[in-house]
Scaffold this motif. Structure first.
Motif, PDB file in Angstrom:
ATOM      1  N   PRO A 272      43.566  44.028 -20.039  1.00  0.00           N
ATOM      2  CA  PRO A 272      43.867  45.502 -18.923  1.00  0.00           C
ATOM      3  C   PRO A 272      42.551  46.208 -18.621  1.00  0.00           C
ATOM      4  O   PRO A 272      43.230  47.117 -17.672  1.00  0.00           O
ATOM      5  N   SER A 273      41.805  46.470 -19.260  1.00  0.00           N
ATOM      6  CA  SER A 273      40.859  47.717 -18.616  1.00  0.00           C
ATOM      7  C   SER A 273      39.515  47.346 -19.493  1.00  0.00           C
ATOM      8  O   SER A 273      39.359  46.798 -20.825  1.00  0.00           O
ATOM      9  N   TYR A 274      38.450  47.825 -18.569  1.00  0.00           N
ATOM     10  CA  TYR A 274      37.018  47.799 -19.146  1.00  0.00           C
ATOM     11  C   TYR A 274      37.230  48.512 -20.423  1.00  0.00           C
ATOM     12  O   TYR A 274      36.400  47.728 -21.569  1.00  0.00           O
ATOM     13  N   LYS A 275      38.143  49.409 -21.042  1.00  0.00           N
ATOM     14  CA  LYS A 275      37.731  49.598 -22.673  1.00  0.00           C
ATOM     15  C   LYS A 275      38.580  48.655 -23.514  1.00  0.00           C
ATOM     16  O   LYS A 275      37.341  48.210 -24.297  1.00  0.00           O
ATOM     17  N   GLU A 276      39.047  47.674 -22.654  1.00  0.00           N
ATOM     18  CA  GLU A 276      39.562  46.646 -24.246  1.00  0.00           C
ATOM     19  C   GLU A 276      38.711  45.575 -23.913  1.00  0.00           C
ATOM     20  O   GLU A 276      38.282  44.939 -25.194  1.00  0.00           O
TER      21      GLU A 276
END
Ligand SMILES: NC(=O)c1ccc[n+]([C@@H]2O[C@H](COP(=O)([O-])OP(=O)(O)OC[C@H]3O[C@@H](n4cnc5c(N)ncnc54)[C@H](OP(=O)(O)O)[C@@H]3O)[C@@H](O)[C@H]2O)c1
Length: 286
Positions: A272-276
């Protein structure tokens, strides 16, 4: 080519990174997948290759003769950032495929780009936002979308934002060298992991095969537009890199892309985001 007529057949024209990931996903769902590109040696196992050049109509037509495809996904990408390459790949190649098909598919998908938007004020855009691109790339992509959407059968353009994933480490490599984005001017970036590109397409294909209604355009991006400053500083922290330089991106656009329509259609993002997404790339065993 021997195809099992009991199964749905999906033709992926321009079967590269996204196309091959999609093809692998579809074969695990029991579908017949044909991957069309010039160099078929690189296609993963399970995808049946057709070696053809999308710019060569007569050869393309001969190679597709007698093959009925339930779904066609057009996912070719231009070899260079020039008007000629864009026109040939996105518009002419698409027309050639459409005119080469022996029988109409149930649905055509065209992989487009958020480069069709002109907005640059950090605001939100969605499928209903106006598209008035000044760059040739956005203008030609819009023309290609119109080409897909004006066929006699149902069609959908899927507008991807910046694709990242395995072997697409441009930004990680830059940060590894100690180079990050400045805080000002603010620049929002919109991203989607390669596996979610394939996941989104597989989700929409399933809907099409099940005769569920589909929109003509979906904006395919993760949940989290973020500033380049935040993304690159987060990466530097993850990589334990000391920042030594700051440089603003060459591409000036700054907007936030909404995935609301896609999520309302029932798709849930693996990343869902660049972090994951980047965490999985940095530590695949995590
Ligand atoms: N990069 C991004 O961030 C981004 C953002 C938004 C949208 N997109 C779009 O997303 C789609 C998928 O991208 P991708 O990363 O999967 O691209 P990719 O890995 O470069 O794959 C594209 C494939 O198209 C094939 N191709 C190109 N010209 C061809 C021709 N004349 N005849 C036959 N095949 C041809 C190439 O194979 P051969 O060389 O073997 O022919 C290549 O494997 C593209 O439409 C791209 O424009 C990308």
């Amino acid at each position: 080519m021997q195809l099992n007529t009991q199964q749905h057949t999906i033709l992926i024209a321009g079967c590269g990174d996204v196309g091959s990931t999609l093809g692998q996903l579809l074969t695990t769902q029991g579908k017949e997948v044909i991957g069309l590109r010039r160099n078929i040696n690189q296609l993963p196992q399970g995808i049946q290759g057709i070696s053809a050049d999308l710019s060569q109509f007569d050869d393309l037509k001969a190679k597709l003769q007698g093959i009925h495809c339930d779904i066609v996904v057009y996912a070719a990408s231009a070899p260079s950032f020039t008007p000629e390459a864009y026109q040939q790949t996105y518009v002419d190649g698409l027309k050639n495929i459409i005119n080469s098909l022996d029988s109409p598919p149930k649905h055509l998908f065209f992989t487009s780009s958020s480069g069709v938007y002109h907005q640059n004020d950090h605001g939100w855009v969605d499928e209903q936002s106006p598209c008035l691109p000044s760059a040739f790339s956005g203008q030609i992509m819009l023309e290609a979308e119109q080409t897909a959407l004006s066929t006699e059968y149902p069609a959908t353009a899927v507008r991807f934002t910046g694709i990242y994933g395995p072997n697409r480490n441009h930004l990680l490599n830059r940060v590894s060298r100690g180079d990050v984005a400045p805080e000002s001017p603010t620049q929002f970036t919109n991203r989607i992991h390669r596996d979610d590109c394939a996941g989104v397409l597989a989700h929409l294909i399933t809907k099409a095969l099940n005769d569920e209604p589909l929109e003509t355009i979906y904006l395919a991006t993760d949940d989290t537009p973020a500033t380049m400053y935040d993304v690159t500083h987060w990466m530097a922290q993850q990589l334990s890199i000391k920042v030594i330089s700051e440089s603003a991106s060459r591409r000036a656009g700054s907007k936030r892309c909404s995935n609301q329509r896609l999520k309302e259609s029932g798709y849930s993002f693996k990343y869902p985001s660049y972090k994951e997404g980047y965490s999985a790339l940095l530590d695949p065993d995590r």
